[in-house]
Design an enzyme around this catalytic site. Structure first.
Site, PDB file in Angstrom:
ATOM      1  N   SER A 264       0.839  -1.211   0.000  1.00 19.57           N
ATOM      2  CA  SER A 264       0.000   0.000   0.000  1.00 19.57           C
ATOM      3  C   SER A 264       0.866   1.250   0.000  1.00 19.57           C
ATOM      4  O   SER A 264       0.618   2.197  -0.762  1.00 19.57           O
ATOM      5  CB  SER A 264      -0.921   0.017   1.228  1.00 19.57           C
ATOM      6  OG  SER A 264      -1.783  -1.093   1.208  1.00 19.57           O
TER       7      SER A 264
ATOM      8  N   ASN B 183      -5.617  -9.079  -7.965  1.00 18.36           N
ATOM      9  CA  ASN B 183      -5.632  -9.818  -6.708  1.00 18.36           C
ATOM     10  C   ASN B 183      -6.919 -10.598  -6.463  1.00 18.36           C
ATOM     11  O   ASN B 183      -6.933 -11.530  -5.680  1.00 18.36           O
ATOM     12  CB  ASN B 183      -5.373  -8.868  -5.524  1.00 18.36           C
ATOM     13  CG  ASN B 183      -6.230  -7.631  -5.570  1.00 18.36           C
ATOM     14  OD1 ASN B 183      -6.218  -6.885  -6.550  1.00 18.36           O
ATOM     15  ND2 ASN B 183      -6.997  -7.398  -4.523  1.00 18.36           N
TER      16      ASN B 183
ATOM     17  N   HIS C  28       4.552  -9.996   2.331  1.00 14.63           N
ATOM     18  CA  HIS C  28       3.672 -11.034   2.883  1.00 14.63           C
ATOM     19  C   HIS C  28       2.862 -11.772   1.824  1.00 14.63           C
ATOM     20  O   HIS C  28       2.133 -12.704   2.128  1.00 14.63           O
ATOM     21  CB  HIS C  28       2.769 -10.474   3.998  1.00 14.63           C
ATOM     22  CG  HIS C  28       1.632  -9.604   3.546  1.00 14.63           C
ATOM     23  ND1 HIS C  28       0.342 -10.078   3.460  1.00 14.63           N
ATOM     24  CD2 HIS C  28       1.575  -8.305   3.183  1.00 14.63           C
ATOM     25  CE1 HIS C  28      -0.465  -9.083   3.078  1.00 14.63           C
ATOM     26  NE2 HIS C  28       0.269  -8.007   2.900  1.00 14.63           N
TER      27      HIS C  28
ATOM     28  N   THR D 296      13.831   4.470  11.061  1.00 17.17           N
ATOM     29  CA  THR D 296      14.859   3.435  11.212  1.00 17.17           C
ATOM     30  C   THR D 296      14.437   2.176  10.471  1.00 17.17           C
ATOM     31  O   THR D 296      13.309   1.706  10.616  1.00 17.17           O
ATOM     32  CB  THR D 296      15.086   3.129  12.708  1.00 17.17           C
ATOM     33  OG1 THR D 296      15.435   4.356  13.349  1.00 17.17           O
ATOM     34  CG2 THR D 296      16.197   2.103  12.895  1.00 17.17           C
TER      35      THR D 296
ATOM     36  N   CYS E 153      -9.817  -6.671   1.833  1.00 15.41           N
ATOM     37  CA  CYS E 153     -10.092  -5.283   2.183  1.00 15.41           C
ATOM     38  C   CYS E 153     -11.553  -4.927   1.983  1.00 15.41           C
ATOM     39  O   CYS E 153     -12.062  -4.006   2.585  1.00 15.41           O
ATOM     40  CB  CYS E 153      -9.236  -4.356   1.330  1.00 15.41           C
ATOM     41  SG  CYS E 153      -7.613  -5.016   1.015  1.00 15.41           S
TER      42      CYS E 153
END
Ligand SMILES: *Cc1c(COP(=O)(O)O)cnc(C)c1O
Length: 396
Positions: free
Chosen positions: A71, A151, A201, A237, A324
């Site tokens: 995203s 998807n 993922h 970071t 989603c």
């Protein structure tokens, strides 16, 4: 039996990726921006992961920007093109009607800011026509963004053709390749891709980790301001354990690509053959140009949500579309985009498998889907109307 068949929503991490993650948390905990040795070792490890990721898609090491996932990569790619477009007075963007919401919602935001977006129709087979892209390009077009593979229905788009057109016409080309990376061999140069989104993922890496490939010379805009990480384009970071784990997962996926695709597509074909025997059902999207592991069916006279709940009771994890949109009662925008009417689009089922699935599991899915569809139809007033001729069947 427990069967996980929702790998397009997310995958279970591979053992190797998990091992890398824990090893890196244990050994390479330094901050890559720190000057002392512990930090510099982490910086070296980060560079290695970047090199691995770049090499696997044919990019240069400094063309990879790590992000929090697909995203974020989609958002950054599109917002970067938009910022540049504003400066150049080019405020037109071309996309397709069945993109992921990470793309569509970003474009909606830009429309409110005065951008014009062309949403190309998707053909009934779930594929965008490259010719339509060519015809839609205007003087003021700054970006074409078309996904590599869808998807929800798994169809693969003519990316190389679109890339060539964009290059010839001087327009940037971004592709949301989240469903394709690790599943299809990708070369950003052969495909003439300027920006490409990756999510770990979806290929057995960790969640919350991804990457944006951006060709040298593309000026990226920051979504997150702060430190100078990712060559100043993405502050924060670096999540080295996740990044290294993602690189390992992608390396393994690419190494096993052919073998895995052979095995998975054979299972998929068995699934298609078995489920297609259910009357008044249909496979959505092109039969051939599709990912090896993703299928999507519609069954007339039933509700996808009930189907999912009953399959869950039988131990099967599946989806009615994208994760989603489940939970909303609107039918999938993807199924509507390929021309299905609302009531048919409601009765959809996505099954997405990988090489961990077995033939026994596939047969169990086929049997269970058949039973559940029959059960639900027997208590469906819509099915009654179809059977009694009060309504017409959509699929013969
Ligand atoms: C999963 C997915 C995304 C979102 O990726 P995240 O890493 O979950 O943010 C974007 N596009 C497509 C096509 C996807 O399948």
């Amino acid at each position: 039996m427990k069967v996980y068949a929702d790998n397009a929503a997310t995958t279970k991490m591979s053992k190797a990726a998990m091992d890398v993650m824990t090893e890196y948390m244990d050994l390479y905990y330094g901050n890559p921006s720190s000057l002392y040795t512990t930090g510099q070792i982490a910086a070296t490890k980060l560079m290695e992961a970047r090199e691995t990721m770049a090499g696997l898609i044919g990019a240069k090491t400094n063309e990879i920007y790590f992000t929090s996932g697909g995203s974020e990569a989609d958002n950054q790619a599109i917002m970067s093109a938009a910022e540049y477009g504003k400066i150049k007075g080019r405020k037109h963007i071309i996309t397709s009607a069945f993109e992921h919401h990470a793309v569509l919602h970003t474009l909606k935001k830009l429309e409110r800011e005065g951008f014009e977006v062309t949403y190309l129709d998707v053909h009934e087979n779930g594929i965008v026509d490259a010719k339509d892209v060519d015809e839609a390009i205007r003087e003021d077009t700054i970006l074409v963004t078309i996904m590599y593979a869808n998807n929800e229905i798994g169809t693969i788009q003519p990316i190389r053709e679109i890339g060539r057109i964009c290059k010839n016409r001087g327009v940037w080309f971004h592709t949301d390749a989240v469903q394709a990376v690790g599943h299809i061999a990708i070369d950003v140069n052969k495909d003439n891709i300027d920006m490409l989104s990756i999510s770990a993922h979806k290929f057995r890496g960790p969640k919350g980790c991804g990457a944006l490939y951006a060709r040298t010379g593309i000026p990226l805009t920051n979504l997150i301001e702060g430190g100078a990480q990712e060559r100043g384009k993405r502050a924060g970071t670096e999540n080295l354990p996740a990044v290294a784990s993602m690189a390992r997962a992608l390396l393994d996926s690419c190494n096993e690509l052919e073998e895995s695709n052979l095995k998975v597509s054979a299972l998929r074909d068995r699934l298609i053959e078995g489920i297609s025997k259910i009357p008044h059902s249909r496979l959505n999207g092109d039969r051939e140009k599709r990912l090896s592991g993703t299928v999507n069916f519609c069954f007339e006279g039933i509700e996808g949500e009930s189907l999912l709940l009953m399959l869950d009771a039988k131990g099967i994890s599946a989806s009615s579309g994208s994760a989603c949109t489940s939970g909303s009662l609107e039918p999938s925008h993807v199924l509507l985009s390929i021309g299905l009417p609302h009531e048919v689009a409601h009765g959809s089922l996505r099954l997405s498998i990988n090489d961990e699935n077995t033939q026994e599991e596939i047969d169990y899915i086929i049997q269970s889907v058949g039973e559940v569809v029959e059960y639900l139809r027997n208590m469906s007033p819509v099915w009654d109307d179809l059977i009694n001729g009060k309504k017409e069947f959509y699929f013969a």
